[in-house]
Design an enzyme around this catalytic site. Sequence first.
Site, short mmCIF file in Angstrom:
data_model
loop_
_atom_site.label_atom_id
_atom_site.label_comp_id
_atom_site.label_asym_id
_atom_site.label_seq_id
_atom_site.Cartn_x
_atom_site.Cartn_y
_atom_site.Cartn_z
N LYS A 158 -37.53 64.24 -84.78
CA LYS A 158 -37.57 65.98 -84.14
C LYS A 158 -38.71 66.37 -84.25
O LYS A 158 -39.27 66.68 -84.75
CB LYS A 158 -36.18 66.03 -85.48
CG LYS A 158 -36.28 67.59 -84.91
CD LYS A 158 -34.72 68.93 -85.41
CE LYS A 158 -35.00 70.43 -84.65
NZ LYS A 158 -33.89 70.29 -83.52
N1 PMP Z 1 -29.78 67.06 -80.38
C1 PMP Z 1 -30.87 67.43 -80.30
C2 PMP Z 1 -32.31 67.40 -79.59
C3 PMP Z 1 -30.91 68.69 -80.74
O1 PMP Z 1 -32.40 69.51 -80.94
C4 PMP Z 1 -30.51 69.58 -82.32
C5 PMP Z 1 -30.08 70.32 -82.95
N2 PMP Z 1 -31.62 70.17 -84.48
C6 PMP Z 1 -29.37 68.20 -82.29
C7 PMP Z 1 -29.23 67.10 -81.37
C8 PMP Z 1 -28.19 68.45 -83.21
O2 PMP Z 1 -28.41 68.04 -84.51
P1 PMP Z 1 -28.34 69.35 -85.70
O3 PMP Z 1 -26.47 69.00 -86.01
O4 PMP Z 1 -29.41 67.85 -86.81
O5 PMP Z 1 -28.99 70.61 -85.82
#
Ligand code: PMP
Length: 306
Positions: A158
Amino acid sequence: MERLSEKVWKDGEFIDFDDANIHIMSHVVHYGSCVFEGIRCYDVNGTPAVFRLPEHAQRLLDSAKIYRMEVPYSRDDLVKAMLDTIKANKFKACYIRPVIFRSTGGLGVNPFPCKVETWIITWEWGAYLGAEALEQGVDVQVSTWTRMAPNTMPAMAKAACNYMNAQLTKMEAITNDYVEGIALATDGYVSEGSGENLFVIRDGVIHTPPLAASILGGITRNSVIQLAREEGIEVREEKIPREMLYIADELFFTGTAAEVTPIRSVDKVKVGSGSRGPITETLQKKYMDIVHGKAEDRYGWFTPVE
Ligand code: PMP
């Protein structure tokens, strides 16, 4: 700059929100050298509690490891620091944004001489795709922008730089009067939204793109898969052709910010009946009941802020 909280955690110390600035010579400003997380603290029957905090702390450390950032904190250290930051700001419910980035030390592309800094910011944040979206669903488009190719920007990290790609998808969607865009992977199969994972339902089976479709391994995605399987619904992590979006019975997004948000149209093609479908509603309710403390936290997903 609007004051969103009182205190910001910076490498073991609290500083005032108004002093939480970085230098223009920071490597991150020039080359995007940053990894981060987005986490929610909910008011669970009067007690602030953080959803899947150790999993988020682990993904943050994984992201840093992929980019060879040396972080002097363990997963437990980060968990404690985030809880302390919520406490210091006296939030009942908030969004938590830890960032790890390369700051000063040199402006060559080589990041190794630069300091690695860890900061934690907290603020109050409501429904990401709009309050109505959770019930009514959102209108989306398939983006003309493709997600990062494998072996370019690693999608499992991320990392801030990935969100330059996400911004292209989001800006295009907003300019075309959609709420969100769905990006395809380089092979043309479905990947994810600019900040959400995607689920497709057809004939009672749930399909969601696999990690190999250049997605972020979402923690909400993981939670919803668990909830669905517990309901006895089959969940397949497999490649999804774009045209599945047009003939799906139901579609929804998941994410920390978006929670479980139904999608009611794609490229102006109605999804199912054009409103939130029954499986989406069941899973959304199960998820929302847990995060708002109306159902028992059977999975130990919450870390209370003592
Ligand atoms: N994909 C992307 C590109 C994101 O930014 C997010 C948000 N963090 C998610 C998926 C969903 O991830 P999560 O459920 O861990 O927030």
